[in-house]
Design an enzyme around this catalytic site. Sequence first.
Site, PDB file in Angstrom:
ATOM      1  N   ASP A  23       0.369  -1.307   8.679  1.00 32.27           N
ATOM      2  CA  ASP A  23      -0.149  -0.048   8.144  1.00 32.27           C
ATOM      3  C   ASP A  23      -0.323   1.063   9.592  1.00 32.27           C
ATOM      4  OD1 ASP A  23      -1.493   1.889   6.605  1.00 32.27           O
ATOM      5  OD2 ASP A  23      -3.585   0.867   6.742  1.00 32.27           O
ATOM      6  N   ASN A  71       0.345   1.354  -4.206  1.00 35.38           N
ATOM      7  CA  ASN A  71       1.056   2.247  -3.494  1.00 35.38           C
ATOM      8  C   ASN A  71       2.041   3.030  -4.642  1.00 35.38           C
ATOM      9  OD1 ASN A  71       1.751   0.314  -0.342  1.00 35.38           O
ATOM     10  ND2 ASN A  71       0.472   2.124  -0.749  1.00 35.38           N
TER      11      ASN A  71
END
Length: 252
Positions: A23, A71
């Site tokens: 991330d 996502n």
Amino acid sequence: MSGLKEQIKSAKNLPQHVAIIMDGNGRWAKKKGFLRAIGHENGVDALRNVATAAAEVNIKYLTVYAFSSENWNRPPKEVKALMGLLVTHLRKELKTLKKNDIRLRAIGDASSLPKSAQKELAEVIDLTKDHKHMTLTLALSYGSREELARAARNLAREVAEGKRSVESIDEKVFEDALYTNFMPDPDLLIRTSNEFRISNYLLWQIAYSELYFTPKLWPDFGADDLYEAIADYLGRERRFGKTSEQLNTEVS
Ligand code: IPE
Ligand code: IPE
Ligand code: MG
């Protein structure tokens, strides 16, 4: 830092399986005044470095969160850029996979990926299927809740079709119905970028994983950072519900 690498390599309780939530690509790009897509490109470089570094210390399984079910809700332009990166890099990385004897696998809903990505993915998986040193698994269009619901659905179907009894469904059978049925549970889960959450990753599988959080943004995470995380793991006592005294009297 090479001392740390040697120390890890000779450790007898080395983690067999390391999972990573990669991330911080977007924030990395923003900080530098780049487009988010550039952050993702640099994220691919970090993954190559980290996968090589993991193989060098004999980690057997590395499973990385590359694209979550959620996502898909990002701006279409970003989703397109990420899928494009996947297609262009899969084949390009074959060299690294061969050189390090790494087998590539994927978990998640592959059918939701663009056809071109599905094709490249299937090919690279097939071309590396006999590699033995490490298994690198990409979690793509992966969501743990989807995985669990899918497993329940498949088992329910087998019961409805008379292929198995309700009583036969235990933890082992359930695990076999998950995408991850070819790997052991992660020993260590790393998340970068100072976020302290799991984001729908491997919920069943991390029941007893050691968690490691670091402020490093993913494109800045390198071999040394991986080795620091593993060294931290090596210093922990995994009790699995037992007492410390019990562990110390057991023959290892
Ligand atoms: C991780 O980086 C990569 C993916 C989720 C695909 P992010 O894109 O989430 O980066 P941040 O969290 O916005 O910084
Ligand atoms: C998790 O990161 C998914 C990947 C790293 C691929 P996100 O950036 O999507 O997670 P949230 O939305 O901040 O929880
Ligand atoms: Mg993020």
